[in-house]
Design an enzyme around this catalytic site. Sequence first.
Site, PDB file in Angstrom:
ATOM      1  N   ASP A   1       0.868  -1.176   0.000  1.00 12.21           N
ATOM      2  CA  ASP A   1       0.000   0.000   0.000  1.00 12.21           C
ATOM      3  C   ASP A   1       0.916   1.242   0.000  1.00 12.21           C
ATOM      4  OD1 ASP A   1      -2.230   1.573   0.168  1.00 12.21           O
ATOM      5  OD2 ASP A   1      -2.798   0.967   2.185  1.00 12.21           O
TER       6      ASP A   1
ATOM      7  N   ASP B   1      -8.818   3.910  -1.750  1.00 11.66           N
ATOM      8  CA  ASP B   1      -9.690   4.191  -0.607  1.00 11.66           C
ATOM      9  C   ASP B   1     -11.013   4.799  -1.053  1.00 11.66           C
ATOM     10  OD1 ASP B   1      -7.580   3.213   0.749  1.00 11.66           O
ATOM     11  OD2 ASP B   1      -6.888   5.121   1.545  1.00 11.66           O
TER      12      ASP B   1
END
Lengths: 905, 417
Positions: free
Chosen positions: A503, A579
């Site tokens: 990430d 996200d």
Amino acid sequence: MKLQLINEVNKVPLLLELVGLQGNMTRIKINELSPLRPRYEVPDVLVRDPPTTWLAVTGRDENSVELSLGDSGHKLILTGKPFRMDLLQGRELVLSVNPRGLLHFEHLRHRKDSFSDKVSSSVGSLWDKIKSLFYREEPKEPAPEGGAAGEEPEPAVPEDQESSEKSTKSEEVSDGPDRAEEELGSWEETFKTHTDSKPNGPTSVGLDFSLPGFEHVYGIPEHADNLRLRTTEGGDPYRLYNLDVFQYELYNLMALYGSVPLLLAHNTQRTLGIFWLNAAETWVDISSNTAGKTLFGKMLDYMHGGGETPQTDVRWMSESGIIDVFLLLGPAPSDVFRQYTALTGTQALPPLFAMAYHQSRWNYNDEEDVAAVDEGFDTHDIPCDVIWLDIEHTDGKRYFTWDTNKFPQPRNMLGRLAAKRRKMVSIVDPHIKVDSGYQVHNEIRSRGFYVKTKDGSDYEGWCWPGSAGYPDFTNPEMRTWWASMFSYDQYEASMENLYIWNDMNEPSVFNGPEVTMYKDALHQGGWEHRDVHNLYGLYVQMATAQGLEQRSGGLERPFVLSRAFFAGSQRYGAVWTGDNAAEWDHMKISIPMCLSLALVGISFCGADVGGFFKSPDAELLVRWYQVGAYQPFYRAHAHLDTVRREPWLFGEENKALIRAAIRQRYALLPYWYTTFYHSYRSGQPVMRPLWVEYPDDVTTFSIDDQFLIGNALLVHPVTEQGAQGVQIYLPGKGEVWYDVHSHQKHHAPQMLYMPVTMSSIPAYQRGGSIVPRKERVRRSSDCMYHDPYTLYVALSPQGTAEGDLFIDDGHTYNFESKAQYLHRHFSFASNTLTARSADSKGIFESPAWIERVVILGAGKPAAVFLRQPGMAETRLDFQHEPETSVLTLRKPGVNIGANWSISLR
Amino acid sequence: MLLPLLLPVLSALVSAVEVKRPRGVSLTNHHFYEESKPFTCLDGSSTIAFDWVNDDYCDCQDGSDEPGTSACPTGRFHCTNAGYRPQYIPSSRVNDGVCDCCDATDEYNSGFVCENTCKEMGRKERETLAQMAEVAREGFQLKQVLIEEASKGREDKQRTLAELQEGKKSLEEQVETLRSGKETAEKPEKEAKEIHQKKWEEQKAAEMAAREQARASEAFQELDDDGDGLVSVAELQTHAELDVDGDGTLSETEAQVWRGAAFPGAQRGAAFPGGQRGMAFPGGRRSPGGGVPREEAPEPQPDLSPEQPAPEDDYEEEEEEEGDDEESNEEEPKVARGGAVTWPSWGRSLWRPQSLQQSPHENLEKEISFDFGPQGEFAYLYSQCYELTTNEYVYRLCPFNRVSQKPKHGGAETNLG
């Protein structure tokens, strides 16, 4: 072939290389002839030096040369003054390069020197100004250089007398040498509180293209927008600059986590691609002469026999590097995919489990929590392959470590999952806590592997662990070292069933400009971050994937999920759309976002099921499980602050709906796996926009609320709250589609209104296709390995069908290195279903067999016979449902690797 | 094909030790499966040849023809688990490479070897049961003691309460007597005053009414620009002082609102629509083309290191406020706060303990009103507290009172409701 171009204004010579590539591609490379310093040329994205073809000069006059591009019938006319290139097929103009004269090349220069000869501007403000400036060319001798096979072996081009530059446009004269002052921001720029020192001054490059006859363009992800690109006149262009955007907005052209600078253009006649190989911040401006026109206006043009040909103009601009463009000339969509993946590689074949269902959340608190979630899937009889651990599993965000209170015995935890034939994924981000007690940090620092500031000290930014260093993944030595960190003895407690998630690899720097790294930070070789920015995330995923490969001695296929990506990332694993939020629009946009990625080679894409931010209500969650079940990467994930949302927490009814959706996914795993294999082999996208399969049906060109998986399944998931029905477009003149749930037959093309309930996931199998399934859904995909297959044969109106199936061990490279696989081909014609090998090179023993054949659209036979080579014919039992015309053949029982035929009589 | 070869061998082994029945069938269902007859699905949906029972192909909708294989999605497999507890598992777990039955019968053809752990598990279970029985016995004795104590305690408390209430009653009677004496004494004076007061108010009211009317008509004339005797929206819009949302112009909506509010008989639109408009939304702070740094995010970040100003603090404040409300007794803290709108965290402990604010008999009434179980066996938990210490927090549970979480390394306590 090499040519020299001269800037009319400042006399800076540029070198243009024109190379014909095998497979109907042309490469145009423009660099300074003798730059002050080398300019960055993107490495590691192309899988090899693309094989070239012969360019033959087929004509010339005093200002132009006509070249023939290989055997595809394409011609290229290169005009000297003003410089432009026109690509034709026959007499039809396909594409023009520099038709608006927007070729733009800010040469490297010394600071404060007086040849501030041209407009230079910071990229941010580029768009406001710019009238470009460059022209002129001087054909040089056909390059005797490798690759660029010059035509005309010896006599240098009969002295093209245009060695003298010719000035052209009047506007650029006004931008001429008299313009003394340097544009503000050329040598330093301040954004908010951040200052970019720009030690190399202005370095941007740009070029324009026109696409006559094209109204539909696609690609250049990642943007949270529709599939079809819009024109950007009057607004900001599309931006490609990998950024960690907090709560991104939808239907917006802002840059997101990843970038692939490939644009596709499509019309009913052809598809082509423009691949702009540059890793710096890039902007793409799109304009169209039909953009403003209403349909009525277009019709009026048409009736008057006039109007202009529709045309799309595309302009690319990058902050640094060189111009390196690949024109992919199609002509079919599948050709463009083949061409692009020949350059950048095809989708890696993921391990089978990675296509199954993943359960994630920030965070599963501790080992007991993981055990309870694992147990929950069994208690509620829902399949699940992988449980994920986000950043809280580490010791203070020190990756490769474990929080010893919450995860005191990670190896036991992994062992318990392995006993259920499940996997785990842990997160390893590319920011390393600055802490002298942290071995990983100490090693990277002592080896000098961190990215440096412009002053040469280790760059430190702020991220999850607080102050953090960023390993320089552009350095191959760094990547080798990083890969070694994943060996079982380096990464504590890691086991075969532990895989990795990268990430924050844009890279995300909480206190950096736009939440990323300073552009003047320095990488290996002295390159600025500005040059390599969009490539950083790809390198992180590449190094991690190499690590997973190496820990098994090169035997096992890795699985690595990445948020950032670039052209070529498809070779290293999966990506997701970052996200998102628990909102209906976010769920809906996951379809065009993943379709856009699929068009540019990255097939293994998904969105957080349920939405990352906020908490979904039961309806949205159920619908999202249904959407995700038919997208390539299927993972539920949630923010730390959201309420728990494991599938069984929303009551019996919703649990049953979610279970049904996940089971549909598992039953189709053989088809997913086979489709991924095709993607790996030939570069065709797994999840496809309709136009890819129906390229001459204009209706399909803008559809992005439904899609195809492979070429056999069409899915239109319900994405509206409280939906009572959906409008489904079934394409294909004279074709039929079968509802995969009811088996009802529909004729195409038609716009079909399908009433829906909460359990509906409208999906259709194309008449003429054969889809393999495994209908014994178990607790994980690994548990289904031995299970028998059911073949769904959907008959075309002509009574035929075709399909295939790829099988290997599901997790190693043996299919590649030792040809240990089975690729089976099934075809139905003249009332006979035949199974044979689709690829005799592959040899593999599978215990699986065929338990059932379901033929959609079949009449009732009198008898059904199975025939195997060297054996007597046997009779099969069958059932026929006259209302739906479904014929089910009971238990052929043949091994999946065997040759056989079944005839209906 | 391995399967047909293996099946007879295995079933022969199994049948040697058990009652002969198809694999995966329980003893109770045994009689449905008679080898000599065609098999009818247990749901009656169809009848098949007995050869098709456990032939690894699903023929019955309810899965009853394949009790011993994984062929039916809805089927169940029965493990006898001799030595332990018999059990049904979903058919999907038969031969899936995971040991589900302790007698290992679910993995007969998957290549996975499971050990029969039933005896071991049975032994363990018996031990556990014995232990639990012992604990239960001890617990029962303890419960008897607690019940006795509780009933004694309750009697005591009720007696005390009765005494206190008695005392209160007599005191109230005393007060009443005194008050009536006082009122009798004051009666003449009060009557005189009331008459005077009434006259004065009547007079004042008449004056006020006259003045109000004059003012209203004046105002109306001012608004009624065109003198038509009606106030139109357009007329209202000329009066900027009525601009509720402060945008400098008086929108038609606003004007309507004023028209509704200002004049009797038109009571619509009591709420002012302008007030809530234009609230800031989170996307507003985005940088051009880029993102808002996470550090500015309203979301609380987990585990922030000490150097960073922790947004967690704000978060906890919020939680505290919510917690307070749930704690009921809303009036009491307000009094203690002395009208302060917000309360600094350091002051909380001063007003938190409710007992300080309450008189002894109120406490007793509250305690007696709780349900301490049918026989009052949980009464001893009242006024007890228990603590659990984890990595970061200390959790405190005080039954019948409160649950809280307190960070180990300082910081305010959070009420968990």
